[in-house]
Scaffold this motif. Structure first.
Motif, PDB file in Angstrom:
ATOM      1  N   VAL A   1       0.847  -1.194   0.000  1.00  0.00           N
ATOM      2  CA  VAL A   1       0.000   0.000   0.000  1.00  0.00           C
ATOM      3  C   VAL A   1       0.881   1.242   0.000  1.00  0.00           C
ATOM      4  O   VAL A   1       0.661   2.186  -0.770  1.00  0.00           O
ATOM      5  CB  VAL A   1      -0.966  -0.006   1.209  1.00  0.00           C
ATOM      6  N   PHE A   2       1.892   1.244   0.849  1.00  0.00           N
ATOM      7  CA  PHE A   2       2.806   2.387   0.930  1.00  0.00           C
ATOM      8  C   PHE A   2       3.488   2.640  -0.412  1.00  0.00           C
ATOM      9  O   PHE A   2       3.496   3.772  -0.915  1.00  0.00           O
ATOM     10  CB  PHE A   2       3.863   2.146   2.014  1.00  0.00           C
ATOM     11  N   CYS A   3       4.055   1.601  -1.000  1.00  0.00           N
ATOM     12  CA  CYS A   3       4.777   1.759  -2.269  1.00  0.00           C
ATOM     13  C   CYS A   3       3.842   2.191  -3.397  1.00  0.00           C
ATOM     14  O   CYS A   3       4.202   3.058  -4.196  1.00  0.00           O
ATOM     15  CB  CYS A   3       5.484   0.458  -2.645  1.00  0.00           C
ATOM     16  N   SER A   4       2.672   1.601  -3.455  1.00  0.00           N
ATOM     17  CA  SER A   4       1.724   1.963  -4.509  1.00  0.00           C
ATOM     18  C   SER A   4       1.291   3.416  -4.365  1.00  0.00           C
ATOM     19  O   SER A   4       1.193   4.142  -5.349  1.00  0.00           O
ATOM     20  CB  SER A   4       0.510   1.044  -4.474  1.00  0.00           C
ATOM     21  N   ARG A   5       1.024   3.835  -3.136  1.00  0.00           N
ATOM     22  CA  ARG A   5       0.630   5.228  -2.909  1.00  0.00           C
ATOM     23  C   ARG A   5       1.757   6.173  -3.353  1.00  0.00           C
ATOM     24  O   ARG A   5       1.515   7.172  -4.017  1.00  0.00           O
ATOM     25  CB  ARG A   5       0.303   5.452  -1.434  1.00  0.00           C
ATOM     26  N   PHE A   6       2.990   5.819  -3.008  1.00  0.00           N
ATOM     27  CA  PHE A   6       4.142   6.632  -3.397  1.00  0.00           C
ATOM     28  C   PHE A   6       4.254   6.714  -4.923  1.00  0.00           C
ATOM     29  O   PHE A   6       4.412   7.799  -5.486  1.00  0.00           O
ATOM     30  CB  PHE A   6       5.433   6.058  -2.800  1.00  0.00           C
ATOM     31  N   ILE A   7       4.155   5.577  -5.592  1.00  0.00           N
ATOM     32  CA  ILE A   7       4.277   5.545  -7.055  1.00  0.00           C
ATOM     33  C   ILE A   7       3.161   6.358  -7.705  1.00  0.00           C
ATOM     34  O   ILE A   7       3.417   7.163  -8.604  1.00  0.00           O
ATOM     35  CB  ILE A   7       4.273   4.088  -7.572  1.00  0.00           C
TER      36      ILE A   7
ATOM     37  N   ILE B   1      -1.589 -10.722  -1.622  1.00  0.00           N
ATOM     38  CA  ILE B   1      -2.049  -9.456  -1.054  1.00  0.00           C
ATOM     39  C   ILE B   1      -3.406  -9.708  -0.394  1.00  0.00           C
ATOM     40  O   ILE B   1      -4.330 -10.203  -1.048  1.00  0.00           O
ATOM     41  CB  ILE B   1      -2.154  -8.373  -2.147  1.00  0.00           C
ATOM     42  N   PRO B   2      -3.521  -9.386   0.884  1.00  0.00           N
ATOM     43  CA  PRO B   2      -4.800  -9.593   1.573  1.00  0.00           C
ATOM     44  C   PRO B   2      -5.935  -8.845   0.877  1.00  0.00           C
ATOM     45  O   PRO B   2      -5.728  -7.777   0.290  1.00  0.00           O
ATOM     46  CB  PRO B   2      -4.555  -9.012   2.971  1.00  0.00           C
ATOM     47  N   ASP B   3      -7.135  -9.409   0.971  1.00  0.00           N
ATOM     48  CA  ASP B   3      -8.297  -8.819   0.307  1.00  0.00           C
ATOM     49  C   ASP B   3      -8.516  -7.363   0.713  1.00  0.00           C
ATOM     50  O   ASP B   3      -8.845  -6.531  -0.133  1.00  0.00           O
ATOM     51  CB  ASP B   3      -9.563  -9.632   0.600  1.00  0.00           C
ATOM     52  N   ASP B   4      -8.347  -7.048   1.996  1.00  0.00           N
ATOM     53  CA  ASP B   4      -8.528  -5.663   2.449  1.00  0.00           C
ATOM     54  C   ASP B   4      -7.544  -4.728   1.765  1.00  0.00           C
ATOM     55  O   ASP B   4      -7.891  -3.617   1.376  1.00  0.00           O
ATOM     56  CB  ASP B   4      -8.354  -5.547   3.967  1.00  0.00           C
ATOM     57  N   ASP B   5      -6.298  -5.176   1.635  1.00  0.00           N
ATOM     58  CA  ASP B   5      -5.281  -4.353   0.975  1.00  0.00           C
ATOM     59  C   ASP B   5      -5.574  -4.233  -0.514  1.00  0.00           C
ATOM     60  O   ASP B   5      -5.393  -3.171  -1.109  1.00  0.00           O
ATOM     61  CB  ASP B   5      -3.885  -4.934   1.186  1.00  0.00           C
ATOM     62  N   LYS B   6      -6.017  -5.324  -1.103  1.00  0.00           N
ATOM     63  CA  LYS B   6      -6.359  -5.313  -2.530  1.00  0.00           C
ATOM     64  C   LYS B   6      -7.443  -4.272  -2.793  1.00  0.00           C
ATOM     65  O   LYS B   6      -7.340  -3.467  -3.722  1.00  0.00           O
ATOM     66  CB  LYS B   6      -6.832  -6.700  -2.967  1.00  0.00           C
ATOM     67  N   GLU B   7      -8.461  -4.265  -1.951  1.00  0.00           N
ATOM     68  CA  GLU B   7      -9.551  -3.299  -2.083  1.00  0.00           C
ATOM     69  C   GLU B   7      -9.028  -1.868  -1.924  1.00  0.00           C
ATOM     70  O   GLU B   7      -9.385  -0.974  -2.688  1.00  0.00           O
ATOM     71  CB  GLU B   7     -10.611  -3.599  -1.024  1.00  0.00           C
ATOM     72  N   GLU B   8      -8.160  -1.656  -0.942  1.00  0.00           N
ATOM     73  CA  GLU B   8      -7.592  -0.325  -0.722  1.00  0.00           C
ATOM     74  C   GLU B   8      -6.738   0.117  -1.912  1.00  0.00           C
ATOM     75  O   GLU B   8      -6.804   1.270  -2.350  1.00  0.00           O
ATOM     76  CB  GLU B   8      -6.746  -0.308   0.553  1.00  0.00           C
ATOM     77  N   LEU B   9      -5.951  -0.792  -2.444  1.00  0.00           N
ATOM     78  CA  LEU B   9      -5.107  -0.476  -3.597  1.00  0.00           C
ATOM     79  C   LEU B   9      -5.954  -0.073  -4.798  1.00  0.00           C
ATOM     80  O   LEU B   9      -5.637   0.891  -5.501  1.00  0.00           O
ATOM     81  CB  LEU B   9      -4.225  -1.674  -3.958  1.00  0.00           C
ATOM     82  N   GLU B  10      -7.028  -0.792  -5.039  1.00  0.00           N
ATOM     83  CA  GLU B  10      -7.898  -0.472  -6.173  1.00  0.00           C
ATOM     84  C   GLU B  10      -8.582   0.879  -5.969  1.00  0.00           C
ATOM     85  O   GLU B  10      -8.731   1.646  -6.906  1.00  0.00           O
ATOM     86  CB  GLU B  10      -8.891  -1.604  -6.412  1.00  0.00           C
TER      87      GLU B  10
END
Length: 75
Positions: free
Chosen positions: A5-11, A31-40
């Motif tokens: 999440v941190f790296c994706s947000r930075f990118i 990637i946990p489902d919660d993180d997957k949802e947050e990333l999307e």
């Protein structure tokens, strides 16, 4: 915050700063489902889970490219 999440947000933030909103970010892995949802929600286009066939990624990318080309033609 988990590293993906941190790296994706930075990118995504850096792409936005550079005006590179046309660059699509996608990834995969365990990637946990919660993180997957947050990333999307953040703007990651797609997360492929372990074992996803390569063909799935190819179809996804082809559909995004086709949609983008159609969108560009409308301008």
């Amino acid at each position: 915050i988990k590293i993906e999440v941190f790296c994706s947000r930075f990118i995504l933030d850096e792409l936005k700063k550079k005006g590179a909103n046309d660059i699509m970010l996608f990834g995969g892995g365990i990637i946990p489902d919660d993180d997957k949802e947050e990333l999307e929600k953040m703007g990651v286009a797609k997360i492929f889970t372990p074992g996803a066939p390569t063909e799935e990624a190819i179809k996804f990318l082809k559909s995004k490219i086709t949609a983008r080309k159609s969108s560009d033609e409308l301008k």
